[in-house]
Scaffold this motif. Structure first.
Motif, PDB file in Angstrom:
ATOM      1  N   VAL A 172       0.857  -1.182   0.000  1.00  0.00           N
ATOM      2  CA  VAL A 172       0.000   0.000   0.000  1.00  0.00           C
ATOM      3  C   VAL A 172       0.893   1.233   0.000  1.00  0.00           C
ATOM      4  O   VAL A 172       1.717   1.413   0.897  1.00  0.00           O
ATOM      5  CB  VAL A 172      -0.934   0.029   1.226  1.00  0.00           C
ATOM      6  N   LEU A 173       0.733   2.052  -1.027  1.00  0.00           N
ATOM      7  CA  LEU A 173       1.459   3.323  -1.109  1.00  0.00           C
ATOM      8  C   LEU A 173       0.509   4.428  -0.649  1.00  0.00           C
ATOM      9  O   LEU A 173      -0.581   4.589  -1.203  1.00  0.00           O
ATOM     10  CB  LEU A 173       1.927   3.586  -2.537  1.00  0.00           C
ATOM     11  N   VAL A 174       0.922   5.161   0.358  1.00  0.00           N
ATOM     12  CA  VAL A 174       0.091   6.229   0.917  1.00  0.00           C
ATOM     13  C   VAL A 174       0.773   7.566   0.638  1.00  0.00           C
ATOM     14  O   VAL A 174       1.893   7.805   1.094  1.00  0.00           O
ATOM     15  CB  VAL A 174      -0.099   6.042   2.441  1.00  0.00           C
ATOM     16  N   ALA A 175       0.096   8.398  -0.127  1.00  0.00           N
ATOM     17  CA  ALA A 175       0.677   9.679  -0.543  1.00  0.00           C
ATOM     18  C   ALA A 175      -0.046  10.828   0.128  1.00  0.00           C
ATOM     19  O   ALA A 175      -1.265  10.798   0.308  1.00  0.00           O
ATOM     20  CB  ALA A 175       0.589   9.829  -2.058  1.00  0.00           C
ATOM     21  N   GLU A 176       0.705  11.848   0.496  1.00  0.00           N
ATOM     22  CA  GLU A 176       0.120  13.072   1.047  1.00  0.00           C
ATOM     23  C   GLU A 176       0.793  14.274   0.423  1.00  0.00           C
ATOM     24  O   GLU A 176       2.009  14.300   0.232  1.00  0.00           O
ATOM     25  CB  GLU A 176       0.252  13.092   2.571  1.00  0.00           C
ATOM     26  N   GLY A 177      -0.032  15.259   0.097  1.00  0.00           N
ATOM     27  CA  GLY A 177       0.485  16.445  -0.574  1.00  0.00           C
ATOM     28  C   GLY A 177      -0.459  16.882  -1.672  1.00  0.00           C
ATOM     29  O   GLY A 177      -1.646  16.533  -1.687  1.00  0.00           O
ATOM     30  N   ASN A 178       0.053  17.629  -2.631  1.00  0.00           N
ATOM     31  CA  ASN A 178      -0.748  18.092  -3.755  1.00  0.00           C
ATOM     32  C   ASN A 178      -1.204  16.901  -4.600  1.00  0.00           C
ATOM     33  O   ASN A 178      -0.376  16.119  -5.064  1.00  0.00           O
ATOM     34  CB  ASN A 178       0.074  19.060  -4.609  1.00  0.00           C
TER      35      ASN A 178
END
Length: 235
Positions: free
Chosen positions: A135-141
């Motif tokens: 699971v890749l969890v991204a935060e940001g724009n």
């Protein structure tokens, strides 16, 4: 006797530590949830009162009162835990690296690696590996992290071709997952890998290396002023 005294002292210290932790958690929760004390106390009083009333009706107030006291304490603990968790998420939300702190609390069976990819705008991709896959969890724009997720998937495809990869973008927009629901979303994913397969996937990913593998990284949200070191490779 000396051994018993040492054991009693250790137990007392442990209990004191727990009480101190509960007090600190209550103070932190009250900052964003001023009514937490009234709500928790109200739940306890109502639960105990209902069971006590039932006890008088059936002619066993003492037994019902004892049961009501135990269940009231349990209900108070559950409600307090939920409101404390909600307050913690509220304080973390919007801070860079908040998703990494959530991943640390997903539970047993998951191996998390914070900041496997990062850019100069502090958009970050974290990775978790478990029986549901990667699971890749991204935060940001959202626009920038989509390209980061795609690049990370291409990079991993050369190493773990037989492992499913899921991606989550943290946020409140369409197609995104709120920070407080990241853990629940991950736990709902179907478990299709065995323990040995999870271990093998972790070993391959470690061999691949990560952006932050050689950088000491504090747990929890990253400081807003944090910058990438000179010469650090961006993905």
């Amino acid at each position: 006797m000396a051994r018993k005294a040492n054991t009693d002292g250790a137990d007392s210290a442990e209990n004191a530590g727990r009480l101190k932790q509960i007090a600190l958690t209550y103070k932190m929760t009250r900052r964003t949830d001023p009514k937490v004390g009234l709500v928790v106390a109200g739940v306890g009083i109502v639960t105990f009162g209902v069971f006590l009333a039932i006890g008088f009706l059936i002619g066993h107030p003492i037994y019902a009162g004892i049961l009501g006291f135990v269940l009231a304490f349990l209900a108070m603990a559950i409600i307090f835990g939920r409101r404390a968790e909600r307050a913690a998420f509220g304080q973390m939300e919007g801070q860079p690296g908040a998703a990494a702190a959530v991943l640390d609390r997903v539970g047993r069976g998951w191996t998390t690696t914070p900041a496997v990819a990062m850019n100069r705008s502090q958009d970050v991709v974290h990775r978790a590996v478990g029986k549901a896959g990667i699971v890749l969890v991204a935060e940001g724009n959202p626009n920038r992290v989509k390209s980061m997720l795609a690049a990370e998937k291409r990079r991993m495809a050369r190493i773990v071709v037989d492992v499913p990869v899921h991606d989550i973008i943290v946020g409140d927009g369409e197609g995104q997952v709120p920070l407080k629901k990241v853990r629940t979303t991950m736990l709902k994913l179907p478990r299709i890998l065995t323990g040995p397969q999870v271990t093998a996937a972790n070993d391959r990913l470690r061999a691949m290396g990560d952006l932050m593998s050689n950088m000491p990284l504090p747990k929890g949200p990253m400081p807003k002023g944090m910058r990438m070191p000179r010469g650090g490779k961006m993905r």
